[in-house]
Design a protein around this motif. Structure first.
Motif, short mmCIF file in Angstrom:
data_model
loop_
_atom_site.label_atom_id
_atom_site.label_comp_id
_atom_site.label_asym_id
_atom_site.label_seq_id
_atom_site.Cartn_x
_atom_site.Cartn_y
_atom_site.Cartn_z
N ASP A 33 0.85 -1.19 0.00
CA ASP A 33 0.00 0.00 0.00
C ASP A 33 0.89 1.25 0.00
N ASN A 34 1.43 1.57 -1.18
CA ASN A 34 2.32 2.71 -1.32
C ASN A 34 1.99 3.39 -2.65
N PRO A 35 1.56 4.64 -2.64
CA PRO A 35 1.11 5.28 -3.88
C PRO A 35 2.20 5.39 -4.93
N TYR A 36 3.48 5.40 -4.53
CA TYR A 36 4.55 5.51 -5.52
C TYR A 36 4.89 4.17 -6.17
N LEU A 37 4.06 3.16 -5.95
CA LEU A 37 4.18 1.89 -6.67
C LEU A 37 2.95 1.63 -7.54
N HIS A 38 2.04 2.58 -7.61
CA HIS A 38 0.77 2.35 -8.29
C HIS A 38 0.47 3.46 -9.29
N GLY A 39 -0.49 3.18 -10.17
CA GLY A 39 -0.95 4.18 -11.11
C GLY A 39 0.16 4.67 -12.01
N VAL A 40 0.30 5.98 -12.15
CA VAL A 40 1.28 6.55 -13.06
C VAL A 40 2.71 6.23 -12.63
N TYR A 41 2.91 5.85 -11.37
CA TYR A 41 4.24 5.52 -10.86
C TYR A 41 4.57 4.03 -10.97
N ALA A 42 3.62 3.20 -11.31
CA ALA A 42 3.81 1.75 -11.27
C ALA A 42 4.95 1.31 -12.18
N PRO A 43 5.84 0.45 -11.70
CA PRO A 43 6.93 -0.05 -12.55
C PRO A 43 6.38 -0.87 -13.71
N THR A 44 7.23 -1.05 -14.71
CA THR A 44 6.83 -1.80 -15.90
C THR A 44 7.72 -3.02 -16.09
N ASN A 45 7.14 -4.06 -16.66
CA ASN A 45 7.91 -5.25 -17.02
C ASN A 45 8.51 -5.16 -18.42
N HIS A 46 8.24 -4.08 -19.14
CA HIS A 46 8.76 -3.92 -20.50
C HIS A 46 10.22 -3.46 -20.43
N ILE A 47 11.14 -4.41 -20.47
CA ILE A 47 12.57 -4.15 -20.31
C ILE A 47 13.28 -4.47 -21.62
N ASN A 71 15.71 9.30 -17.24
CA ASN A 71 15.98 8.30 -16.21
C ASN A 71 14.85 8.31 -15.18
N GLY A 72 14.72 7.22 -14.43
CA GLY A 72 13.69 7.18 -13.40
C GLY A 72 13.65 5.82 -12.72
N PRO A 73 12.81 5.68 -11.69
CA PRO A 73 12.75 4.44 -10.91
C PRO A 73 11.88 3.37 -11.56
N ASN A 74 12.41 2.15 -11.55
CA ASN A 74 11.64 1.00 -12.03
C ASN A 74 12.06 -0.22 -11.19
N PRO A 75 11.52 -0.35 -9.96
CA PRO A 75 11.98 -1.40 -9.04
C PRO A 75 11.71 -2.79 -9.58
N ARG A 76 12.70 -3.68 -9.41
CA ARG A 76 12.58 -5.03 -9.93
C ARG A 76 12.27 -6.06 -8.85
N GLY A 399 -3.49 18.16 -5.05
CA GLY A 399 -2.69 16.98 -5.36
C GLY A 399 -1.32 17.30 -5.91
N GLY A 400 -0.71 18.40 -5.44
CA GLY A 400 0.59 18.81 -5.95
C GLY A 400 1.73 18.00 -5.40
N HIS A 401 2.10 16.94 -6.07
CA HIS A 401 3.12 16.03 -5.58
C HIS A 401 4.20 15.82 -6.63
N THR A 402 5.36 15.45 -6.17
CA THR A 402 6.48 15.24 -7.06
C THR A 402 6.14 14.25 -8.17
N LEU A 403 6.52 14.61 -9.38
CA LEU A 403 6.34 13.81 -10.60
C LEU A 403 4.90 13.80 -11.10
N ARG A 404 4.03 14.60 -10.50
CA ARG A 404 2.70 14.80 -11.08
C ARG A 404 2.72 16.14 -11.81
N PRO A 488 6.52 4.46 -16.81
CA PRO A 488 6.30 4.94 -15.44
C PRO A 488 6.80 6.38 -15.29
N ALA A 489 6.26 7.12 -14.36
CA ALA A 489 6.76 8.46 -14.08
C ALA A 489 8.24 8.39 -13.74
N GLY A 490 8.99 9.39 -14.20
CA GLY A 490 10.44 9.37 -13.98
C GLY A 490 10.96 10.69 -13.46
#
Length: 503
Positions: A33-47, A71-76, A399-404, A488-490
């Motif tokens: 339950d972490n918003p930075y792992l979901h929606g526009v921030y969700a990592p992708t399997n397209h590598i 560049n940006g985060p894409n946790p594996r 909703g003014g948050h980083t990367l939005r 994903p957002a970067g």
């Protein structure tokens, strides 16, 4: 909640049961339950995707020659402690332009931490929210190389916010080339936002840490060898994020946003505070010098500057300034409250003037609109410039948050006037570098070129690249390029000139 309504839910809302399930994301994110792992921030399997036949609306300019890289985060791996976006494994997207044609490729940055975690099949390093583990090699938290991407000496260099080991990639194929062989004798690490002078080919870098002298400043030759380095004595550990340069100086940062080293030692946690009774300091150091002259300014934090230059006795710095870099945490948000507070972003376009003769400081806003992730024409870095291209950020109440990022802004920093283009409901953009036309130099008009940004549309989970005419962004994109998968957002982007990467 449906995908079409996702874009309106607050970032602080508990995600599970409300965030859409995305088929291209790793399954483990739906256990967290972490918003930075979901929606526009969700990592992708397209590598390691490569594509050439991209759908284009409009026309790609034929004098647009080079690559837009981000560049940006894409946790594996599933994180072992509360996740922060700085913990996500670095992931580079590249869109390559030449003779009116365009192609796409991406690459996961093969850091030492990522390779070990892939080998073990699980997370090994904790993230920036701690607790730190000082028994691990290289860093007590995961060094992800996920923050910035720059070109120098024939290579792309991926850099990390918290000052980490720089990793290199081939600028055209995005093949991983391993860690940068650091020429520095003082540190093998670099922070994000090192700068390259396109006129001289020099690269200005800095590093910071928890041990004296707390900062290192250096300059690389165009061939990547060390030209100069100097320890910078600070009062204690700091979290500088930026460096800039003029024709004769580099500009260093010392902001009153930092942690208590004793708390870190006792609890293996970095607890950051904004000290509102302390000044922000800009340090001017001769490009190849050792003595820093510090100028005290109103308390604030500066993530990103647009440019700096000299004008007679004055040094002028344009950038985005935050007077509230640590909004009050909301206890109802539980374990994530401090991370969410830190990732909220209030900033506005601002100018500082430092007098080299008298020591006087003059400062004031260019605009009060909430904007950040500012870029400018790199040909004019170090000399007087006029324009900057920012990302528009909603106010905190909206909703003014980083990367939005909800829109692109072109600022005329001489007049304070601006042009705006909104991306549209549920559409979020990326940092937008300026693209000079092929063969441009300082005799060209500063804004005679293009601006590019990646967008992700949460209404249908598609991603595109938008290309704007930099002279008038209000007419909207002159080209819209459909990407082969959702991005994903970067974090940060870079324009690599064709004359540099295609030679």
């Amino acid at each position: 909640m449906t995908a079409n309504s996702h874009s309106s839910y607050p970032l602080t809302e508990r995600c599970l049961g409300s965030a859409p399930r995305l088929d291209d994301s790793p399954e483990w994110i739906y256990d967290i339950d972490n918003p930075y792992l979901h929606g526009v921030y969700a990592p992708t399997n397209h590598i390691d995707v490569s594509a050439t036949a991209l759908e284009v609306e409009g026309e790609i300019p034929k004098d647009m020659d080079g690559a837009y890289l981000r560049n940006g985060p894409n946790p594996r791996q599933k994180p072992k402690n509360p996740y922060h976006p700085f913990d996500g494994d670095g992931f580079v997207h590249g869109l390559y332009f030449r003779d009116g044609q365009v192609s796409y490729r991406n690459s996961q940055i093969q850091t030492a931490a990522l390779l070990r975690e892939q080998e073990e099949g699980q997370a090994v390093w904790p993230g920036v929210m701690g607790p730190f583990d000082f028994s691990l090699p290289d860093s007590p938290i995961k060094d992800t190389a996920n923050t910035d991407i720059i070109w120098h000496n024939g290579r792309l260099i991926a850099l990390w916010y918290n000052s980490g080991i720089p990793y290199t990639l081939d600028p055209v194929t995005l093949e991983n080339l391993g860690p940068l062989e650091s020429p520095s004798t003082l540190s093998r690490k670099m922070s994000a936002h090192s700068r390259v002078d396109w006129q001289t080919g020099e690269m200005f870098f800095f590093e910071f840490g928890d041990e004296p002298p707390y900062m290192t400043y250096g300059v690389l030759n165009p061939d990547g060898t060390l030209k100069h380095e100097s320890p910078i004595d600070l009062p204690g550990p700091r979290l500088p994020h930026e460096i800039s340069f003029t024709e004769n100086y580099a500009v260093l940062h010392d902001h009153p946003l930092f942690h208590d080293i004793n708390v870190l030692k006792r609890h293996n946690m970095r607890v950051v505070h904004f000290h509102r009774d302390m000044p922000t300091r800009f340090g001017l150091i001769p490009r190849l010098g050792t003595e820093v002259r510090w100028f005290e300014c109103e308390p604030c934090y500066v993530l990103h500057t647009s440019n700096a230059w000299e004008d007679g006795d004055w040094v002028i710095i344009d950038g985005s300034r935050s007077t509230n870099p640590m909004p009050q945490a909301d206890p109802s948000e539980g374990a994530l409250s401090h991370m969410l507070a830190y990732m909220r972003l209030e900033a506005n376009n601002y100018r500082w003037r430092l007098n080299l003769r008298t020591g006087e400081v003059r400062e004031g806003p260019i605009c009060d609109l909430n904007s950040e992730f500012n870029k400018s024409n790199q040909i004019f870095h170090g000399v007087k410039s006029r324009y900057a291209y920012h990302q528009k950020i909603p106010l905190l109440a909206d909703g003014g948050h980083t990367l939005r990022f909800t829109g692109l802004i072109k600022y005329d920093n001489e007049t304070g006037q601006r042009q705006e283009w909104d991306y549209g409901p549920g559409v979020f953009g990326s940092e937008a570098p300026f693209v000079p036309k092929r063969g441009a130099d300082r005799s060209s008009e500063e804004d005679d070129g293009y601006v590019t940004t990646f967008i992700t549309d949460t209404n249908n989970w598609s991603s595109h690249c938008l290309v704007f005419d930099a002279k008038d962004i209000t007419q909207g994109p002159i080209a819209k390029i459909k990407l082969p998968h959702r991005l994903p957002a970067g974090f940060h982007g870079w324009w690599a000139r064709g004359e540099d990467i295609y030679r």
